[in-house]
Design a protein around this motif. Structure first.
Motif, PDB file in Angstrom:
ATOM      1  N   TRP A 213      46.320 -25.998 -14.559  1.00  0.00           N
ATOM      2  CA  TRP A 213      46.242 -24.953 -15.582  1.00  0.00           C
ATOM      3  C   TRP A 213      45.695 -25.502 -16.891  1.00  0.00           C
ATOM      4  CZ3 TRP A 213      49.850 -21.680 -18.896  1.00  0.00           C
ATOM      5  CH2 TRP A 213      49.520 -20.325 -18.801  1.00  0.00           C
ATOM      6  N   THR A 214      45.766 -26.824 -17.069  1.00  0.00           N
ATOM      7  CA  THR A 214      45.252 -27.452 -18.292  1.00  0.00           C
ATOM      8  C   THR A 214      43.795 -27.083 -18.532  1.00  0.00           C
ATOM      9  OG1 THR A 214      46.787 -29.309 -18.091  1.00  0.00           O
ATOM     10  CG2 THR A 214      44.818 -29.656 -19.446  1.00  0.00           C
ATOM     11  N   GLU A 215      42.987 -27.149 -17.484  1.00  0.00           N
ATOM     12  CA  GLU A 215      41.558 -26.876 -17.647  1.00  0.00           C
ATOM     13  C   GLU A 215      41.325 -25.445 -18.109  1.00  0.00           C
ATOM     14  OE1 GLU A 215      39.384 -29.332 -17.583  1.00  0.00           O
ATOM     15  OE2 GLU A 215      41.163 -30.567 -17.197  1.00  0.00           O
ATOM     16  N   LEU A 216      42.112 -24.520 -17.623  1.00  0.00           N
ATOM     17  CA  LEU A 216      41.954 -23.125 -18.031  1.00  0.00           C
ATOM     18  C   LEU A 216      42.464 -22.911 -19.446  1.00  0.00           C
ATOM     19  CD1 LEU A 216      42.951 -22.169 -14.534  1.00  0.00           C
ATOM     20  CD2 LEU A 216      40.877 -21.238 -15.542  1.00  0.00           C
ATOM     21  N   LEU A 217      43.509 -23.642 -19.823  1.00  0.00           N
ATOM     22  CA  LEU A 217      43.979 -23.573 -21.202  1.00  0.00           C
ATOM     23  C   LEU A 217      42.931 -24.124 -22.161  1.00  0.00           C
ATOM     24  CD1 LEU A 217      47.701 -24.679 -20.802  1.00  0.00           C
ATOM     25  CD2 LEU A 217      46.923 -22.465 -21.638  1.00  0.00           C
ATOM     26  N   VAL A 218      42.289 -25.223 -21.776  1.00  0.00           N
ATOM     27  CA  VAL A 218      41.239 -25.801 -22.618  1.00  0.00           C
ATOM     28  C   VAL A 218      40.127 -24.783 -22.841  1.00  0.00           C
ATOM     29  CG1 VAL A 218      39.383 -27.528 -22.672  1.00  0.00           C
ATOM     30  CG2 VAL A 218      41.713 -28.215 -22.056  1.00  0.00           C
ATOM     31  N   LYS A 219      39.712 -24.111 -21.788  1.00  0.00           N
ATOM     32  CA  LYS A 219      38.668 -23.088 -21.921  1.00  0.00           C
ATOM     33  C   LYS A 219      39.141 -21.949 -22.820  1.00  0.00           C
ATOM     34  CE  LYS A 219      36.594 -24.007 -17.399  1.00  0.00           C
ATOM     35  NZ  LYS A 219      36.384 -23.479 -16.029  1.00  0.00           N
ATOM     36  N   ALA A 220      40.413 -21.585 -22.681  1.00  0.00           N
ATOM     37  CA  ALA A 220      40.943 -20.483 -23.485  1.00  0.00           C
ATOM     38  C   ALA A 220      40.956 -20.823 -24.962  1.00  0.00           C
ATOM     39  CB  ALA A 220      42.350 -20.127 -23.007  1.00  0.00           C
ATOM     40  N   VAL A 221      41.425 -22.038 -25.312  1.00  0.00           N
ATOM     41  CA  VAL A 221      41.505 -22.373 -26.733  1.00  0.00           C
ATOM     42  C   VAL A 221      40.122 -22.631 -27.324  1.00  0.00           C
ATOM     43  CG1 VAL A 221      43.870 -23.219 -26.592  1.00  0.00           C
ATOM     44  CG2 VAL A 221      41.995 -24.833 -26.297  1.00  0.00           C
ATOM     45  N   LEU A 222      39.170 -23.036 -26.509  1.00  0.00           N
ATOM     46  CA  LEU A 222      37.795 -23.131 -26.998  1.00  0.00           C
ATOM     47  C   LEU A 222      37.278 -21.746 -27.388  1.00  0.00           C
ATOM     48  CD1 LEU A 222      36.225 -25.748 -24.563  1.00  0.00           C
ATOM     49  CD2 LEU A 222      36.290 -25.932 -27.057  1.00  0.00           C
ATOM     50  N   LYS A 223      37.599 -20.753 -26.603  1.00  0.00           N
ATOM     51  CA  LYS A 223      37.178 -19.380 -26.917  1.00  0.00           C
ATOM     52  C   LYS A 223      37.913 -18.839 -28.134  1.00  0.00           C
ATOM     53  CE  LYS A 223      35.725 -18.059 -22.270  1.00  0.00           C
ATOM     54  NZ  LYS A 223      35.950 -17.157 -21.122  1.00  0.00           N
ATOM     55  N   GLN A 224      39.121 -19.366 -28.377  1.00  0.00           N
ATOM     56  CA  GLN A 224      39.929 -18.882 -29.495  1.00  0.00           C
ATOM     57  C   GLN A 224      39.657 -19.640 -30.789  1.00  0.00           C
ATOM     58  OE1 GLN A 224      44.006 -18.993 -28.157  1.00  0.00           O
ATOM     59  NE2 GLN A 224      43.588 -17.640 -26.437  1.00  0.00           N
ATOM     60  N   GLY A 225      38.744 -20.637 -30.755  1.00  0.00           N
ATOM     61  CA  GLY A 225      38.360 -21.257 -32.014  1.00  0.00           C
ATOM     62  C   GLY A 225      38.466 -22.763 -32.104  1.00  0.00           C
ATOM     63  N   ALA A 226      38.843 -23.447 -31.014  1.00  0.00           N
ATOM     64  CA  ALA A 226      38.849 -24.909 -31.052  1.00  0.00           C
ATOM     65  C   ALA A 226      37.431 -25.401 -31.331  1.00  0.00           C
ATOM     66  CB  ALA A 226      39.356 -25.478 -29.733  1.00  0.00           C
ATOM     67  N   SER A 228      35.953 -28.331 -30.611  1.00  0.00           N
ATOM     68  CA  SER A 228      35.290 -29.166 -29.616  1.00  0.00           C
ATOM     69  C   SER A 228      36.194 -29.274 -28.396  1.00  0.00           C
ATOM     70  CB  SER A 228      35.038 -30.571 -30.166  1.00  0.00           C
ATOM     71  OG  SER A 228      36.267 -31.254 -30.369  1.00  0.00           O
ATOM     72  N   GLU A 229      35.626 -29.752 -27.286  1.00  0.00           N
ATOM     73  CA  GLU A 229      36.456 -29.930 -26.090  1.00  0.00           C
ATOM     74  C   GLU A 229      37.524 -30.992 -26.328  1.00  0.00           C
ATOM     75  OE1 GLU A 229      36.173 -31.276 -21.420  1.00  0.00           O
ATOM     76  OE2 GLU A 229      34.411 -30.357 -22.359  1.00  0.00           O
ATOM     77  N   LYS A 230      37.161 -32.065 -27.056  1.00  0.00           N
ATOM     78  CA  LYS A 230      38.168 -33.092 -27.361  1.00  0.00           C
ATOM     79  C   LYS A 230      39.309 -32.497 -28.180  1.00  0.00           C
ATOM     80  CE  LYS A 230      35.421 -37.353 -27.178  1.00  0.00           C
ATOM     81  NZ  LYS A 230      34.933 -38.522 -27.958  1.00  0.00           N
ATOM     82  N   GLY A 231      38.951 -31.682 -29.174  1.00  0.00           N
ATOM     83  CA  GLY A 231      39.971 -31.034 -29.980  1.00  0.00           C
ATOM     84  C   GLY A 231      40.831 -30.110 -29.148  1.00  0.00           C
ATOM     85  N   ALA A 232      40.212 -29.379 -28.222  1.00  0.00           N
ATOM     86  CA  ALA A 232      40.966 -28.470 -27.353  1.00  0.00           C
ATOM     87  C   ALA A 232      41.930 -29.245 -26.473  1.00  0.00           C
ATOM     88  CB  ALA A 232      40.004 -27.654 -26.503  1.00  0.00           C
ATOM     89  N   ARG A 233      41.497 -30.395 -25.979  1.00  0.00           N
ATOM     90  CA  ARG A 233      42.384 -31.200 -25.124  1.00  0.00           C
ATOM     91  C   ARG A 233      43.543 -31.783 -25.927  1.00  0.00           C
ATOM     92  NH1 ARG A 233      40.725 -31.453 -20.121  1.00  0.00           N
ATOM     93  NH2 ARG A 233      38.556 -30.923 -19.679  1.00  0.00           N
ATOM     94  N   ARG A 234      43.292 -32.149 -27.169  1.00  0.00           N
ATOM     95  CA  ARG A 234      44.397 -32.614 -28.015  1.00  0.00           C
ATOM     96  C   ARG A 234      45.369 -31.471 -28.276  1.00  0.00           C
ATOM     97  NH1 ARG A 234      40.268 -35.889 -30.506  1.00  0.00           N
ATOM     98  NH2 ARG A 234      39.781 -34.248 -32.017  1.00  0.00           N
ATOM     99  N   MET A 235      44.827 -30.282 -28.417  1.00  0.00           N
ATOM    100  CA  MET A 235      45.644 -29.098 -28.688  1.00  0.00           C
ATOM    101  C   MET A 235      46.565 -28.798 -27.503  1.00  0.00           C
ATOM    102  SD  MET A 235      44.092 -25.533 -30.073  1.00  0.00           S
ATOM    103  CE  MET A 235      45.116 -24.182 -30.665  1.00  0.00           C
ATOM    104  N   VAL A 236      46.068 -29.000 -26.306  1.00  0.00           N
ATOM    105  CA  VAL A 236      46.823 -28.714 -25.090  1.00  0.00           C
ATOM    106  C   VAL A 236      47.723 -29.888 -24.700  1.00  0.00           C
ATOM    107  CG1 VAL A 236      46.538 -28.257 -22.615  1.00  0.00           C
ATOM    108  CG2 VAL A 236      45.116 -27.059 -24.268  1.00  0.00           C
ATOM    109  N   GLY A 237      47.385 -31.109 -25.154  1.00  0.00           N
ATOM    110  CA  GLY A 237      48.125 -32.299 -24.759  1.00  0.00           C
ATOM    111  C   GLY A 237      49.506 -32.390 -25.383  1.00  0.00           C
TER     112      GLY A 237
END
Length: 283
Positions: A213-226, A228-237
């Motif tokens: 589910w992490t990968e789908l969360l990363v995609k979701a937060v990128l759409k919501q304004g993250a 970069s992908e690195k930033g999105a992964r830190r957000m989900v981590g």
């Protein structure tokens, strides 16, 4: 537009305990079983469960949850999040399970979803070091005190009901089961004297609990304004360092978990002692 899976799960590949293998709910685990420092006592097992968004739970998963004795589920999400930011992509949705009472306990007020507030939180969550996450968790502690207080009072009442032979269990959750859920879990563990390192390791289990589910969360937060992908992964981590430094902040700025619960959540020291005595059990 769908931004997540219709059927997330807590994988059968994860250790049980603490994880409970469920279809339709990610990151479902028992908060209990951890040793209290300098004693042989443990944080109570089989009473408090934490998870990510539970709204896609299968009928079989719901039966398992009811079999655990769960009769209350506390939803830490805010109404705008439920209405507009449903990660599972299934539209506004809440749980309605037979025999389980849902209690709406949003950490953030609706006005906290204005663009400026959201941008600030997103920036904190994406920070490279732990300072940003600590800032985000400070905001959760500040804004979520009333909601946390509701859950703490429920635990207090459960402690009193148990004296009459009643045995209950509860769930609290947000979207990923990481931040608002993680901060409350850390407060409870810290209140009972579970060492910081162990609390941080429990928090870090979210990274395994989210699984695919992490990968789908990363995609979701990128759409919501993250940004970069690195930033999105830190957000989900769920980095251990973030929780270690958050616990230090709780002591330095709020006087520790007990003082936070008394001064911010409105419970008395005697009530906090009742909660602690209930949550700590002999091994």
């Amino acid at each position: 537009m769908s931004t997540g899976p219709l059927n997330p799960e807590t994988s059968t590949s994860l250790p049980s305990p603490p994880f409970v293998h469920l279809k339709g709910i990610p990151n479902f685990r028992d908060l209990g079983g951890y040793k209290v420092a300098d004693s042989d006592a443990l944080f109570r097992r089989g009473y408090i469960y934490r998870c990510g968004e539970p709204t896609s739970a299968t009928p079989e998963a719901i039966e398992i949850i009811r079999g655990l004795g769960v009769n209350h589920i506390f939803d830490l999400r805010s109404l705008p999040e439920i209405q507009k930011m449903q990660v599972a992509g299934t539209g506004p949705k809440t749980v309605d399970w037979p025999g389980v009472t849902r209690v709406f306990t949003p950490v953030f007020r609706e006005e906290s979803y204005d663009p400026v507030s959201l941008a600030k939180r997103h920036a904190d969550y994406q920070s490279e070091g732990s300072e940003g996450m600590v800032n985000a968790y400070r905001a959760i502690l500040t804004e979520g005190a009333n909601s946390y207080g509701i859950i703490l009072r429920h635990i207090l009442e459960d402690s009193r009901r148990e004296k009459n032979g009643d045995k209950n269990a509860l769930i609290f959750h947000c979207t990923a089961g990481k931040d608002r859920t993680g901060v409350l879990g850390a407060l409870l563990l810290g209140l009972c004297g579970v060492p910081d390192q162990v609390v941080a390791e429990e928090y870090n289990l979210t990274e395994a609990g989210l699984g695919e589910w992490t990968e789908l969360l990363v995609k979701a937060v990128l759409k919501q304004g993250a940004t970069s992908e690195k930033g999105a992964r830190r957000m989900v981590g769920a980095r251990k360092e973030s929780m270690i430094n958050t616990l230090a902040m709780v002591r330095e700025e709020f006087g520790g978990p007990e003082n936070y619960i008394v001064t911010r959540c409105g419970l008395t020291k005697e009530e906090v002692a009742e909660i602690r005595n209930f949550l700590i059990v002999s091994e």
